[in-house]
Design a protein around this motif. Structure first.
Motif, short mmCIF file in Angstrom:
data_model
loop_
_atom_site.label_atom_id
_atom_site.label_comp_id
_atom_site.label_asym_id
_atom_site.label_seq_id
_atom_site.Cartn_x
_atom_site.Cartn_y
_atom_site.Cartn_z
N ASP A 1 0.84 -1.20 0.00
CA ASP A 1 0.00 0.00 0.00
C ASP A 1 0.87 1.25 0.00
O ASP A 1 0.61 2.21 -0.73
CB ASP A 1 -0.92 0.04 1.23
N ARG A 2 1.90 1.24 0.83
CA ARG A 2 2.79 2.40 0.89
C ARG A 2 3.53 2.58 -0.43
O ARG A 2 3.63 3.70 -0.94
CB ARG A 2 3.79 2.25 2.04
N GLU A 3 4.04 1.50 -0.99
CA GLU A 3 4.75 1.59 -2.26
C GLU A 3 3.85 2.15 -3.36
O GLU A 3 4.27 2.99 -4.16
CB GLU A 3 5.30 0.22 -2.66
N ARG A 4 2.58 1.72 -3.38
CA ARG A 4 1.62 2.24 -4.37
C ARG A 4 1.38 3.73 -4.16
O ARG A 4 1.32 4.50 -5.12
CB ARG A 4 0.30 1.45 -4.27
N ALA A 5 1.24 4.14 -2.91
CA ALA A 5 1.02 5.56 -2.59
C ALA A 5 2.22 6.41 -3.00
O ALA A 5 2.06 7.49 -3.59
CB ALA A 5 0.72 5.73 -1.11
N ILE A 6 3.43 5.93 -2.71
CA ILE A 6 4.65 6.66 -3.09
C ILE A 6 4.73 6.78 -4.61
O ILE A 6 5.02 7.85 -5.15
CB ILE A 6 5.91 5.97 -2.51
N ALA A 7 4.44 5.70 -5.32
CA ALA A 7 4.49 5.72 -6.79
C ALA A 7 3.48 6.73 -7.35
O ALA A 7 3.76 7.43 -8.32
CB ALA A 7 4.24 4.33 -7.35
N ALA A 8 2.31 6.82 -6.73
CA ALA A 8 1.25 7.71 -7.23
C ALA A 8 1.64 9.19 -7.13
O ALA A 8 1.10 10.02 -7.86
CB ALA A 8 -0.04 7.46 -6.47
N LEU A 9 2.60 9.51 -6.27
CA LEU A 9 3.02 10.91 -6.14
C LEU A 9 3.53 11.47 -7.47
O LEU A 9 3.37 12.66 -7.73
CB LEU A 9 4.12 11.04 -5.08
N ASN A 10 4.12 10.64 -8.31
CA ASN A 10 4.71 11.11 -9.56
C ASN A 10 3.94 10.66 -10.81
O ASN A 10 4.38 10.94 -11.92
CB ASN A 10 6.16 10.64 -9.66
N GLU A 11 2.83 9.99 -10.64
CA GLU A 11 2.08 9.51 -11.80
C GLU A 11 1.32 10.67 -12.45
O GLU A 11 0.79 11.54 -11.76
CB GLU A 11 1.09 8.42 -11.38
N THR A 12 1.25 10.64 -13.75
CA THR A 12 0.50 11.65 -14.49
C THR A 12 -0.63 11.03 -15.31
O THR A 12 -1.41 11.74 -15.93
CB THR A 12 1.43 12.43 -15.45
N GLU A 13 -0.74 9.69 -15.29
CA GLU A 13 -1.80 9.00 -15.99
C GLU A 13 -2.77 8.41 -14.98
O GLU A 13 -2.41 8.10 -13.84
CB GLU A 13 -1.22 7.87 -16.85
N PHE A 14 -4.01 8.22 -15.40
CA PHE A 14 -5.06 7.66 -14.55
C PHE A 14 -4.82 6.17 -14.34
O PHE A 14 -4.84 5.39 -15.29
CB PHE A 14 -6.42 7.90 -15.21
N LYS A 15 -4.53 5.80 -13.11
CA LYS A 15 -4.35 4.40 -12.73
C LYS A 15 -5.26 4.15 -11.53
O LYS A 15 -4.83 4.29 -10.38
CB LYS A 15 -2.89 4.12 -12.38
N PRO A 16 -6.52 3.81 -11.78
CA PRO A 16 -7.51 3.75 -10.70
C PRO A 16 -7.25 2.64 -9.69
O PRO A 16 -6.70 1.60 -10.02
CB PRO A 16 -8.83 3.52 -11.44
N SER A 17 -7.70 2.91 -8.49
CA SER A 17 -7.72 1.89 -7.44
C SER A 17 -8.84 0.90 -7.76
O SER A 17 -9.72 1.20 -8.58
CB SER A 17 -8.00 2.55 -6.09
N PRO A 18 -8.83 -0.25 -7.09
CA PRO A 18 -9.96 -1.17 -7.29
C PRO A 18 -11.27 -0.46 -6.94
O PRO A 18 -11.31 0.40 -6.06
CB PRO A 18 -9.67 -2.30 -6.30
N PRO A 19 -12.36 -0.80 -7.64
CA PRO A 19 -13.63 -0.13 -7.36
C PRO A 19 -14.11 -0.43 -5.94
O PRO A 19 -13.75 -1.45 -5.35
CB PRO A 19 -14.58 -0.72 -8.40
N PRO A 20 -14.93 0.47 -5.40
CA PRO A 20 -15.46 0.24 -4.05
C PRO A 20 -16.25 -1.07 -3.99
O PRO A 20 -16.89 -1.46 -4.97
CB PRO A 20 -16.39 1.43 -3.81
N ALA A 21 -16.20 -1.71 -2.83
CA ALA A 21 -16.95 -2.95 -2.63
C ALA A 21 -18.45 -2.66 -2.57
O ALA A 21 -19.27 -3.53 -2.91
CB ALA A 21 -16.49 -3.64 -1.35
N LYS A 22 -18.82 -1.45 -2.14
CA LYS A 22 -20.23 -1.10 -2.00
C LYS A 22 -20.37 0.41 -2.12
O LYS A 22 -19.57 1.16 -1.55
CB LYS A 22 -20.76 -1.56 -0.64
N VAL A 23 -21.39 0.85 -2.82
CA VAL A 23 -21.77 2.26 -2.89
C VAL A 23 -23.29 2.28 -2.79
O VAL A 23 -23.97 1.58 -3.55
CB VAL A 23 -21.32 2.92 -4.21
N LYS A 24 -23.80 3.06 -1.85
CA LYS A 24 -25.26 3.09 -1.67
C LYS A 24 -25.68 4.47 -1.19
O LYS A 24 -24.99 5.10 -0.39
CB LYS A 24 -25.69 2.04 -0.64
#
Length: 177
Positions: free
Chosen positions: A146-169
């Protein structure tokens, strides 16, 4: 470093009081009445969050300030951001507590939005000034990945979405009698 208080301006202090003390259960414990540096004066109301005097949410009722007719009290509207972007979240310790808050908000005539983010579960509504309020339950643990993904996202410029929510209501408000 612990949090002491969050201070916001209120569009309608009486409605704000009814929401934060009447619905949220935060006790009004203090007011400071003072001049405002830019002109006018204000009442700064402090509401205790929890059982001790270490954490508060506070609201300014502003009077006679220059340009007061142009004040925008919804944080997102003021910043020209999408709704719910700026918000404040309060912690709960169980799913039962999250459900209790959802039902309490609905009974108070408020619409509620629920999201299971896969690592935390949240419910959202808005206060009388239009600001988003959240209760959140952390339901997962943080890993090194999780930390490695967060650190990588600091420099990303393209849309790389997280997994979709398990529930939205969405939950409708219950009719207020």
């Amino acid at each position: 470093m612990p949090y002491h208080h969050l201070a916001l301006a209120a569009k309608d202090m009486q409605a704000t009081h009814e929401f934060y003390e009447g619905v949220m259960g935060f006790e009004l414990v203090k007011v400071e009445v003072a001049p405002i540096m830019s002109g006018g004066w204000g009442k700064h109301f402090f509401y205790r969050i929890g059982s001790d005097d270490s954490c508060f949410i506070a609201f300014w009722e502003l009077h006679d300030g220059p340009g007061a007719e142009d004040y925008i009290f919804d944080l997102n509207k003021a910043a020209k951001l999408p709704p719910m972007t700026n918000h404040y979240a309060f912690s709960v310790s169980s799913e039962e507590e999250l459900t209790t808050w959802r039902k309490k908000w609905q009974t108070a005539g408020l619409a509620v939005f629920e999201i299971d983010h896969n690592w935390c579960k949240s419910i959202y509504t808005t206060d009388p000034s239009g600001n988003a309020v959240e209760f959140c339950l952390t339901s997962g643990e943080f890993t090194e990945a999780d930390r490695e993904r967060a650190i990588a996202a600091l420099n990303e410029t393209e849309f790389k979405p997280s997994p979709p929510p398990a529930k939205v209501k969405s939950w409708r408000p219950e009719p207020v009698s």
